[in-house]
Motif scaffolding. Structure first.
Motif, PDB file in Angstrom:
ATOM      1  N   ILE A   1      28.375  37.016  33.547  1.00  0.00           N
ATOM      2  CA  ILE A   1      29.565  37.035  32.696  1.00  0.00           C
ATOM      3  C   ILE A   1      30.602  36.047  33.210  1.00  0.00           C
ATOM      4  O   ILE A   1      30.849  35.953  34.416  1.00  0.00           O
ATOM      5  N   ALA A   2      31.204  35.300  32.285  1.00  0.00           N
ATOM      6  CA  ALA A   2      32.311  34.401  32.621  1.00  0.00           C
ATOM      7  C   ALA A   2      33.512  34.785  31.774  1.00  0.00           C
ATOM      8  O   ALA A   2      33.432  34.831  30.544  1.00  0.00           O
ATOM      9  N   HIS A   3      34.606  35.101  32.435  1.00  0.00           N
ATOM     10  CA  HIS A   3      35.858  35.425  31.750  1.00  0.00           C
ATOM     11  C   HIS A   3      36.657  34.127  31.629  1.00  0.00           C
ATOM     12  O   HIS A   3      36.931  33.459  32.625  1.00  0.00           O
ATOM     13  N   LEU A   4      37.022  33.763  30.409  1.00  0.00           N
ATOM     14  CA  LEU A   4      37.625  32.459  30.140  1.00  0.00           C
ATOM     15  C   LEU A   4      39.019  32.615  29.563  1.00  0.00           C
ATOM     16  O   LEU A   4      39.210  33.202  28.491  1.00  0.00           O
ATOM     17  N   TRP A   5      39.998  32.071  30.275  1.00  0.00           N
ATOM     18  CA  TRP A   5      41.388  32.098  29.825  1.00  0.00           C
ATOM     19  C   TRP A   5      41.822  30.678  29.468  1.00  0.00           C
ATOM     20  O   TRP A   5      41.522  29.736  30.191  1.00  0.00           O
ATOM     21  N   GLU A   6      42.549  30.542  28.351  1.00  0.00           N
ATOM     22  CA  GLU A   6      43.026  29.226  27.936  1.00  0.00           C
ATOM     23  C   GLU A   6      44.535  29.268  27.682  1.00  0.00           C
ATOM     24  O   GLU A   6      45.016  30.084  26.888  1.00  0.00           O
ATOM     25  N   LEU A   7      45.266  28.391  28.364  1.00  0.00           N
ATOM     26  CA  LEU A   7      46.717  28.316  28.216  1.00  0.00           C
ATOM     27  C   LEU A   7      47.067  27.259  27.180  1.00  0.00           C
ATOM     28  O   LEU A   7      46.660  26.101  27.287  1.00  0.00           O
ATOM     29  N   GLY A   8      47.835  27.639  26.168  1.00  0.00           N
ATOM     30  CA  GLY A   8      48.265  26.697  25.138  1.00  0.00           C
ATOM     31  C   GLY A   8      49.675  26.191  25.414  1.00  0.00           C
ATOM     32  O   GLY A   8      50.347  26.617  26.352  1.00  0.00           O
ATOM     33  N   GLY A   9      50.131  25.246  24.585  1.00  0.00           N
ATOM     34  CA  GLY A   9      51.513  24.779  24.689  1.00  0.00           C
ATOM     35  C   GLY A   9      51.769  23.732  25.744  1.00  0.00           C
ATOM     36  O   GLY A   9      52.923  23.434  26.047  1.00  0.00           O
TER      37      GLY A   9
END
Length: 368
Positions: free
Chosen positions: A81-89
């Motif tokens: 499992i890979a937990h993926l977070w993406e920051l916008g802005g």
């Protein structure tokens, strides 16, 4: 979907509290976290979707978004499992790094910084601010993790507390001259299809500068474009290496006339060389500061809007809603009148009733 996400979250908490991955049928399941950040509208979501083999249109990232990926190591084996977070802005929401970078997540966390090569004037500022924010939060989370370990193990085990410092091999190039990022770091230069049309000298400076930054932080570097299947395949290998521990390949390319592909540890300051800019009038505190001054002499940083625009997503044109924005503007005008007693140019909002206007006008004209 919600049940699946909840089950994943529950499994993650249990596995991380025990300090190891989850076991499935006697096989250890890898559980990693990857945090993506970078240039606004720089292609982060598009790259992530391609790496996850998801055939769906990319949508603007709202602040901070989470998804996950699964990958089986072989036939009839449990999926990692890979937990993926993406920051916008872009840099405007850098304070949100505290959500994915926590005392628990740093044990298995990697960072991907995506920089828009088609907008070189914003590259250094974006890189510097986001990496500083992520590094500061990592150090803070590491300190909190040490405190948590002390509380569990007792003061007698303080000497074995982990730190955020990455331990590099003794033969790592320029080991004494670099400042490794505390977490595994991958820097991706996006929109190479536009970048390759730039003037040759400008391309060389951008390439050398990003090679310097990557080597300075002991990071991997790759230039890519979602319009190139070959480049996206290589990019996917680098991302999967961080997300699932897979082999990132052996391809290396340092030619400035071609897309850069340089795994961490396979570059050096001597190979990068010097910049071809007159530095006699530049005063720098260290090599990194010198590269910044050289880069910004050719690519002056963009003039951004006021901090209010950057800090408040409500003012971002990306999230515009005409009807809601119109009501918001009207409400702000009323607040302005309540605060000052009259408008800045003597104009009265037409949406206010005559009675309210008359009362405000009388207040303005009243003797002080």
């Amino acid at each position: 979907i919600s049940d699946t996400l909840w089950e994943l979250a529950t499994a993650e908490v249990h596995s991380r509290e025990s300090g190891v991955g989850e076991e499935d049928g006697g096989v250890m399941v890898s559980d990693r976290t990857v945090f993506l950040m970078g240039s606004k509208a720089g292609g982060k979501t598009s790259i992530l979707l391609r790496c996850l083999d998801r055939d769906e249109p990319a949508k603007p990232t709202l602040a901070l978004e989470y998804t996950f990926g699964r990958r089986a190591r072989g036939h009839n084996t449990p999926k990692d499992i890979a937990h993926l977070w993406e920051l916008g802005g872009g840099t405007s929401l850098s304070d949100l790094v505290q959500i994915p970078i926590t005392p628990v997540s740093i044990k298995s966390l990697s960072v991907i910084l995506i920089l828009d090569l088609s907008k070189p004037n914003s590259v250094w500022g974006t890189m510097d601010k986001l990496l500083q924010a992520a590094q500061a939060q990592t150090e803070k989370a590491s300190h909190q993790a040490q405190q948590m370990e002390k509380a569990k193990a007792g003061a007698k085990h303080q000497s074995s507390m982990p730190t955020t410092a990455r331990v590099l091999p003794k033969d790592y190039p320029d080991r004494e001259l670099i400042s490794p990022f505390p977490l595994p770091l991958l820097i991706i230069g996006s929109k190479y299809d536009i970048f390759q049309e730039f003037d040759s000298d400008k391309k060389k400076l951008i390439s050398k500068t990003l090679r310097f930054i990557s080597h300075y932080y002991a990071a991997s570097l790759i230039f890519t474009s979602i319009k190139s299947e070959s480049l996206m395949s290589k990019t996917k290998s680098f991302v999967n290496h961080l997300a699932f521990g897979l082999d990132k390949g052996k391809t290396v390319s340092t030619d400035a006339t071609k897309p850069l592909i340089i795994p961490a540890g396979l570059d050096s300051f001597s190979q990068i060389g010097e910049h071809n800019v007159d530095i006699t009038s530049l005063h720098a505190k260290n090599p990194k500061d010198l590269w910044k001054k050289v880069y910004e002499r050719v690519f002056p940083p963009e003039v951004f809007y006021r901090q209010r625009v950057l800090k408040d997503p409500a003012w971002d044109p990306q999230y515009s809603e005409p009807q809601i924005d119109a009501m918001r503007a009207q409400k702000d005008q009323v607040k302005c009148l309540d605060k000052t007693g009259c408008t800045s140019r003597g104009e009265i909002c037409q949406n206010l009733s005559f009675i309210i206007w008359f009362k405000k006008l009388a207040k303005c004209q009243a003797p002080k």
